[in-house]
Design a protein around this motif. Sequence first.
Motif, PDB file in Angstrom:
ATOM      1  N   ALA A 246       0.645  -1.243   0.120  1.00 49.81           N
ATOM      2  CA  ALA A 246      -0.116  -0.067  -0.101  1.00 49.81           C
ATOM      3  C   ALA A 246       0.851   1.153   0.046  1.00 49.81           C
ATOM      4  O   ALA A 246       0.514   2.363  -0.343  1.00 49.81           O
ATOM      5  CB  ALA A 246      -0.983   0.016   1.044  1.00 49.81           C
ATOM      6  N   PHE A 247       2.084   1.359   0.528  1.00 47.03           N
ATOM      7  CA  PHE A 247       3.100   2.460   0.537  1.00 47.03           C
ATOM      8  C   PHE A 247       3.844   2.459  -0.757  1.00 47.03           C
ATOM      9  O   PHE A 247       4.576   3.586  -0.879  1.00 47.03           O
ATOM     10  CB  PHE A 247       3.965   2.308   1.803  1.00 47.03           C
ATOM     11  N   ILE A 248       3.698   1.712  -1.687  1.00 36.56           N
ATOM     12  CA  ILE A 248       4.767   1.547  -3.139  1.00 36.56           C
ATOM     13  C   ILE A 248       3.918   2.316  -4.002  1.00 36.56           C
ATOM     14  O   ILE A 248       2.799   2.077  -4.286  1.00 36.56           O
ATOM     15  CB  ILE A 248       5.132   0.288  -3.319  1.00 36.56           C
ATOM     16  N   ARG A 249       4.949   3.123  -4.782  1.00 41.76           N
ATOM     17  CA  ARG A 249       4.341   3.743  -5.816  1.00 41.76           C
ATOM     18  C   ARG A 249       5.330   3.779  -6.994  1.00 41.76           C
ATOM     19  O   ARG A 249       6.404   3.601  -6.849  1.00 41.76           O
ATOM     20  CB  ARG A 249       4.074   5.281  -5.534  1.00 41.76           C
ATOM     21  N   GLU A 250       4.781   3.812  -8.273  1.00 44.49           N
ATOM     22  CA  GLU A 250       5.990   3.932  -9.517  1.00 44.49           C
ATOM     23  C   GLU A 250       6.534   4.935  -9.428  1.00 44.49           C
ATOM     24  O   GLU A 250       6.065   6.177  -8.909  1.00 44.49           O
ATOM     25  CB  GLU A 250       5.109   3.662 -10.619  1.00 44.49           C
ATOM     26  N   GLY A 251       8.150   5.010  -9.630  1.00 45.43           N
ATOM     27  CA  GLY A 251       9.064   5.816  -9.494  1.00 45.43           C
ATOM     28  C   GLY A 251       9.698   5.972  -8.328  1.00 45.43           C
ATOM     29  O   GLY A 251      10.766   6.943  -8.166  1.00 45.43           O
ATOM     30  N   GLY A 308       8.741   7.316   1.262  1.00 46.66           N
ATOM     31  CA  GLY A 308       8.149   8.361   2.042  1.00 46.66           C
ATOM     32  C   GLY A 308       8.520   8.307   3.512  1.00 46.66           C
ATOM     33  O   GLY A 308       9.552   7.740   3.745  1.00 46.66           O
ATOM     34  N   THR A 309       7.966   9.069   4.384  1.00 52.82           N
ATOM     35  CA  THR A 309       8.257   9.185   5.900  1.00 52.82           C
ATOM     36  C   THR A 309       7.218   8.579   6.594  1.00 52.82           C
ATOM     37  O   THR A 309       6.058   8.452   6.217  1.00 52.82           O
ATOM     38  CB  THR A 309       8.516  10.499   6.233  1.00 52.82           C
TER      39      THR A 309
END
Length: 387
Positions: A246-251, A308-309
């Motif tokens: 859920a925390f992972i995004r492309e880039g 992210g943080t």
Amino acid sequence: MNRETSFSSSDTLVVVDRSTRRRNIIIAAVVGIVALVAAFLLFSGGETPADGDAAAVQVPSVTVVVPGRTDVARVVTASGPLAARHDQPVGVAGEGGMVRAVLVEAGTWVRQGQILATVDRSVQSQNIAQLAAQVQVARADAALAQNEYERSESLVSRGFVSKADLDRKKAARDAAFARIRVAEANLNAMRAQLGRLDIRAPKSGLILSRNVEVGQVVSQGSGALFHLAENGQMEMKAQLSQQDLAFIREGMPAQVTPIGSGRSFTGQVWQVAPMIDPTNRQGEVRVAIPYDPSIRPGGFAEAKIQSGTTSAPQLPQSAVLSDDNGNYVYVINNKNEVERRAIKIGTVEDQGVTIAEGISGNERVVLSAGPFLNPGQKVNPQVQASR
């Protein structure tokens, strides 16, 4: 110098045992200490500690810290296999035949269209020669038909050739030119078929594997003769839990470390699985990494993805313990008793260890005396200010 000693019958020989003497000295010292303690108690009024106070004296003091929560970089750790980002199988496009030459090996860089292997073409070459001759015949027939039509056309106005004969000459001429096109099409088809006997690279890239030898008979059913990594691009396929996914995004950037290698490579998440595997509740994340000789498809690697943080407790490394059952810390409950708490470690930095799961940050965590404590043990906690 020798000395001779004699004993008369009236003399008495005394033998002193040194070990007995040492024991007597120790006993005397202990008796003296007991006497001093008794005298102290006598002069202090004869008071003795109560049972509760004696128990308090035996309770060890431990330093604890309440870590609270700190804003830290969220790092998701995952592992998975290395692979080519685009693994292209290269096989036989034409009818196949016996392999005459293999021109590349695994690990060779090739350009698009480069010949990788050649197949015997003796039969196809003869067919091409035959079709080329048929083209020449068709062109000769077409030239003759054209001349006949032109002569008949010049005689129509004089009345020597009827209009119907002229139409037949024209039809014969048109059919002759059509036969030229048919013969040329057959010739071009055979030439294309001959060209497909060359196994060519569909893209520029790195040859990963070679599965063909000279003399081998190949066809469209032979499978992949070569595997090609397009432009040499590699990737790591990481399996993540539904919660981490859920925390992972492309880039997002990632550090990929192949197992057994001391080097890390900077990559980037280029694809996140659109669905979760219902059998293990995990999803796949694909991290693109640049080519390097130490990155070998089929190997295994570990990735740390910066996502992210987050706000999480952070502890000194001395507070985090580990055994066969995993990582854990000791916390002190409201009864001042030691409790074991299983944790999941996030990042490990010079500032401390980020605790991803297991504690909220409001607990009193034993700072450094963990190896000497046991769950359920009573202690006297001494709180140290968190940094």
